[in-house]
Write a protein that holds these residues in place. Structure first.
Motif, PDB file in Angstrom:
ATOM      1  N   MET A   1       9.774  60.624  33.788  1.00 16.23           N
ATOM      2  CA  MET A   1       9.566  61.755  34.927  1.00 16.23           C
ATOM      3  C   MET A   1       9.952  61.536  35.867  1.00 16.23           C
ATOM      4  N   ARG A   2      10.611  62.086  36.221  1.00 16.62           N
ATOM      5  CA  ARG A   2      11.075  62.088  37.894  1.00 16.62           C
ATOM      6  C   ARG A   2      10.485  62.249  38.638  1.00 16.62           C
ATOM      7  N   PRO A   3       9.473  63.398  39.195  1.00 14.17           N
ATOM      8  CA  PRO A   3       8.037  62.709  39.626  1.00 14.17           C
ATOM      9  C   PRO A   3       7.677  61.728  40.486  1.00 14.17           C
ATOM     10  N   MET A   4       7.482  60.742  39.221  1.00 19.89           N
ATOM     11  CA  MET A   4       6.378  59.571  39.323  1.00 19.89           C
ATOM     12  C   MET A   4       7.198  58.352  39.777  1.00 19.89           C
ATOM     13  N   VAL A   5       8.617  58.631  40.154  1.00 19.71           N
ATOM     14  CA  VAL A   5       9.167  57.852  40.473  1.00 19.71           C
ATOM     15  C   VAL A   5       8.789  56.476  41.434  1.00 19.71           C
ATOM     16  N   ASP A   6       8.045  57.661  42.817  1.00 17.55           N
ATOM     17  CA  ASP A   6       7.715  56.368  43.777  1.00 17.55           C
ATOM     18  C   ASP A   6       6.643  55.793  43.220  1.00 17.55           C
TER      19      ASP A   6
END
Length: 237
Positions: A1-6
């Motif tokens: 899940m790219r949006p969770m990278v942070d």
């Protein structure tokens, strides 16, 4: 899940619901969060005060991903209201009411459970609660010993954040509900999602939880990812 990278590499601090325990919290959140590179801390706390103290103790200067189930979700959101600079995100599963508990189904259930426990004991309070939920409550409730009834009553008196307070929370939030849960009405989860400026809602069912407890955590994680996507996309315009 790219949006969770942070959030990858962080540890989420997640709190149990009324008279529940950290065993259930881990079964809900550990696997879906591990899939996105986030660890889980589930303190064995019981009261609102203990929940808040655990969140304060976890704060080391880096914003935290916090959340929980039912009462745990209430406390995590309240902590974010008090300490907005400390919250990186919220995972809010099964919020049960907004503001004062009043006659919310979960509050009525807690009061009724406390009365039966005090009068007839835990076994009597669990009569008719079958399947996976009965097994979960049997384990967790017996761990509380003589403190069970006071714990249930205290939770039924506790306030969740108000709509106005939720509106001031800037952290992204994933809200999860079970569409077939009369104790934690999906309408409450929807109202929280509308009130929180950066929130998304995903639902599952109690039937699904009976097969896989992580269905609830997965819904919350997917909702948080969607909230992050929406926020990012909005920022590009």
């Amino acid at each position: 899940m790219r949006p969770m990278v942070d959030l990858v590499g962080r540890t989420a601090v997640l709190l149990p619901g009324t008279a529940s325990d950290e065993v259930f919290v881990r079964s809900v959140f550990e696997e879906p969060l591990a899939q996105v590179g986030i660890g889980v801390t589930a303190p064995p706390t019981v009261s609102v005060e203990e929940h808040l103290a655990a969140l304060d103790a976890a704060w080391t200067g880096t914003p935290l991903l916090v959340g929980g189930v039912s009462l745990g979700a209430h406390v995590a959101a309240a902590w974010a209201v008090r300490h907005p600079e400390r919250c990186a995100g919220l995972l809010l599963a099964l919020p049960a009411w907004t503001g004062d508990a009043g006659d919310a189904p979960a509050a009525l259930s807690a009061r009724a459970g406390a009365a039966v426990v005090e009068r007839d004991g835990v076994d009597a309070a669990l009569v008719g609660v079958d399947g996976w939920l009965g097994a979960e409550l049997s384990r967790a409730w017996r761990r509380h010993g003589p403190g069970l009834a006071p714990t249930l009553r205290a939770a039924a008196r506790s306030a969740a954040p108000t709509t106005a307070e939720l509106a001031g929370v800037r952290a992204p939030a994933g809200v999860a509900a079970c569409s077939d849960d009369p104790i934690h009405p999906v309408g409450v989860a929807r109202s929280w999602t509308v009130a929180l400026p950066r929130a998304e809602l995903r639902t599952t069912t109690l039937t699904a939880l009976g097969v896989d407890r992580a269905a609830l955590g997965r819904a919350a994680v997917l909702a948080l990812a969607a909230a992050l996507v929406r926020t990012t996309d909005f920022g590009r315009h």
